[in-house]
Design a protein around this motif. Structure first.
Motif, PDB file in Angstrom:
ATOM      1  N   ILE A  15       4.447  -0.199   2.397  1.00  0.00           N
ATOM      2  CA  ILE A  15       4.589  -0.236   3.809  1.00  0.00           C
ATOM      3  C   ILE A  15       3.263  -0.140   4.480  1.00  0.00           C
ATOM      4  N   GLY A  16       3.032  -0.664   5.687  1.00  0.00           N
ATOM      5  CA  GLY A  16       2.117  -0.741   6.654  1.00  0.00           C
ATOM      6  C   GLY A  16       2.202  -0.844   8.189  1.00  0.00           C
ATOM      7  N   ALA A  17       1.701  -0.243   8.711  1.00  0.00           N
ATOM      8  CA  ALA A  17       1.918  -0.027  10.168  1.00  0.00           C
ATOM      9  C   ALA A  17       0.357  -0.051  11.064  1.00  0.00           C
ATOM     10  N   LEU A  23      -3.105   4.331  13.272  1.00  0.00           N
ATOM     11  CA  LEU A  23      -3.651   2.948  12.878  1.00  0.00           C
ATOM     12  C   LEU A  23      -3.212   2.690  11.523  1.00  0.00           C
ATOM     13  N   ASP A  24      -2.303   3.559  10.921  1.00  0.00           N
ATOM     14  CA  ASP A  24      -1.754   3.022   9.549  1.00  0.00           C
ATOM     15  C   ASP A  24      -0.476   3.768   9.730  1.00  0.00           C
ATOM     16  N   ALA A  25       0.292   3.488   8.419  1.00  0.00           N
ATOM     17  CA  ALA A  25       1.703   3.792   8.400  1.00  0.00           C
ATOM     18  C   ALA A  25       1.702   5.564   8.459  1.00  0.00           C
ATOM     19  N   GLU A  88      -2.011  -3.571   4.512  1.00  0.00           N
ATOM     20  CA  GLU A  88      -1.995  -1.970   4.235  1.00  0.00           C
ATOM     21  C   GLU A  88      -0.691  -1.958   3.076  1.00  0.00           C
ATOM     22  N   ALA A  89       0.292  -2.813   3.513  1.00  0.00           N
ATOM     23  CA  ALA A  89       1.585  -2.769   2.566  1.00  0.00           C
ATOM     24  C   ALA A  89       1.256  -3.644   1.298  1.00  0.00           C
ATOM     25  N   MET A  90       0.368  -4.347   1.085  1.00  0.00           N
ATOM     26  CA  MET A  90      -0.202  -5.096  -0.264  1.00  0.00           C
ATOM     27  C   MET A  90      -1.207  -4.126  -0.954  1.00  0.00           C
ATOM     28  N   SER A  91      -1.745  -3.371  -0.285  1.00  0.00           N
ATOM     29  CA  SER A  91      -3.109  -2.620  -0.977  1.00  0.00           C
ATOM     30  C   SER A  91      -2.851  -2.072  -2.272  1.00  0.00           C
ATOM     31  N   ALA A  92      -1.695  -1.605  -2.549  1.00  0.00           N
ATOM     32  CA  ALA A  92      -1.534  -0.926  -3.896  1.00  0.00           C
ATOM     33  C   ALA A  92      -1.228  -1.902  -5.049  1.00  0.00           C
ATOM     34  N   LEU A 247       6.997  -4.489   2.186  1.00  0.00           N
ATOM     35  CA  LEU A 247       7.020  -5.469   0.898  1.00  0.00           C
ATOM     36  C   LEU A 247       8.334  -5.126   0.180  1.00  0.00           C
ATOM     37  N   LEU A 248       9.106  -6.113   0.123  1.00  0.00           N
ATOM     38  CA  LEU A 248      10.604  -5.963  -0.640  1.00  0.00           C
ATOM     39  C   LEU A 248      10.490  -6.939  -1.942  1.00  0.00           C
TER      40      LEU A 248
END
Length: 420
Positions: A15-17, A23-25, A88-92, A247-248
């Motif tokens: 997740i990211g936002a 400024l982040d989720a 952010e959603a892809m960072s990990a 990210l699904l």
């Protein structure tokens, strides 16, 4: 490869936002769950002549932290916000070299927005008037469309699966999540990055929306009180900017690579009112249909739902129609299930709202905390549990998130938590 005869379970692994109050989720959730508003007097908009001077700006956002100088010039703020949320959603999940962990032809990027990069069109029109055709930037042909965001990210991560954009007004974000879920469920992709973004805080978009009497015009002196869903004194919604990404991927994909599962997208429903360009159907038939479809798709009953994140825009018609639709679908459970509108703290992110609110549902299940509806001082609908003022401890296993938009667009997702 799966076929449509072998539906896959679809989980959220990132997740990211980027929101007006964070400024982040995690920052956005911390603010929203504690009732901190991100609505203020606009600082980056020429306010002369506008009847509305408040909004949910994304303050402190530094595009240079995410993009090169050439890309900052090419990409609209809509896309810049979306890129930040997506990363952010892809960072990990990306490697040290920046590669995603999915087979290229099985990875897709889906962008969703209501307004899209309208400032590109506005600037092009002004250049045309001032300088003639030769003065119009060529960038508008590529970066002036909704799919500029999904195109950019598909190149960055070499996503060769279907990558495009959807637009369904204020329901865009939820439609994006739902359609991304279907792509994975029915075997068209192993993973879909759903990225939703909006940046409509400019003179033209604010003026147009205010002129159809959709925005709150009585709170310029008290911005934080501008969004007050379900309150008798509500007068309209507050327009905000921001982005959200999820990210699904299939449960099998997540399991095979040892990814941490945050939630499951269990059900999705989508419908049209077929009634009016801006007004919701007076009986909420489209909203009811979307909720019923989502519940059926999830294989659950209304009594199984432990929390509803309402569309809750703070307009007189939407709030009343939505609650009536919930009552029609949920029956007696409608007066027991907690319902809140997080737009009271974030304002209305238009096309990005649904995805951000789906993220809030995931965080609510994780933290066992229901976010409040702030500014609810004089409830017009006291028969409903609208979680006024402060967050509440609870442990919902299933959450429903609603999004309804101009044009009669309706979309609902049902999300399930994971065992702790």
């Amino acid at each position: 490869m799966r076929t449509h005869h072998e539906p896959a379970r679809v989980v959220v692994t990132g997740i990211g936002a980027v929101a007006p109050n964070g400024l982040d989720a995690e920052s956005a959730w911390a603010a929203t769950s504690s009732g901190r508003s991100g609505i203020a007097t606009l600082t980056d908009v020429e306010l002369d002549g506008l009847t509305v001077t408040i909004g949910g700006e994304v303050t402190g956002f530094d595009p240079s932290a995410h993009l090169s100088r050439p890309d900052q010039r090419r990409l609209s703020r809509y896309a810049q916000l979306g890129v930040a949320a997506a990363r952010e959603a892809m960072s990990a999940h990306v490697t040290d070299e920046g590669a995603p962990p999915f087979r290229s032809d099985r990875f897709s990027v889906l962008a969703a927005s209501g307004y899209g990069p309208t400032e590109v069109t506005h600037l092009g029109t002004r250049s045309l008037g001032a300088k003639g055709p030769r003065g119009v930037s060529a960038n508008g042909a590529v970066y002036g469309a909704h799919d500029s965001l999904s195109s950019y990210l598909s190149v960055e991560w070499h996503a060769q699966g279907p990558s495009h954009a959807v637009a369904a007004a204020c329901a865009s974000g939820t439609v994006g999540v739902g359609e991304g879920m279907r792509m994975v469920r029915h075997g068209y992709a192993d993973a879909v990055l759903v990225v939703t973004a909006e940046h409509s805080l400019n003179v033209q978009d604010i003026a147009a929306t205010a002129n159809i009497r959709a925005l709150a015009t009585d709170s310029n002196d008290a911005p934080e009180r501008g969004s007050r869903p379900f309150d008798r004194s509500r007068s309209g919604f507050v327009m905000s900017a921001g982005a959200a990404a999820l990210l699904l991927e299939s449960e099998a994909s997540a399991r095979d690579r040892g990814a941490r599962v945050l939630a499951e997208v269990r059900g999705y429903g989508c419908s049209s009112d077929a009634h009016h360009a801006t007004a919701p159907h007076p009986e909420g038939v489209g909203a009811q249909l979307a909720m019923r479809q989502a519940l059926a798709d999830a294989g659950c009953t209304p009594a199984d739902v432990g929390y509803v994140n309402a569309h809750g825009t703070s307009t007189p018609y939407n709030d009343a129609t939505e609650l009536a639709a919930i009552a029609a679908v949920f029956g007696e459970h409608a007066h027991r299930v907690p319902i809140s509108s997080t737009k009271s703290t974030t304002g209305h992110l238009i096309g990005a709202a649904g995805a951000l609110e789906a993220i809030f549902c995931i965080q609510a299940m994780r933290d066992r905390m229901l976010p409040p509806t702030i500014n609810l001082d004089d409830p017009e609908f006291p028969e409903f549990d609208l979680v006024p003022h402060v967050a509440r401890t609870a442990a919902p296993e299933l959450c429903m998130s609603n999004s309804f938009g101009f044009g009669g667009h309706n979309a609902t997702v049902v999300l399930a938590g994971v065992a702790s």
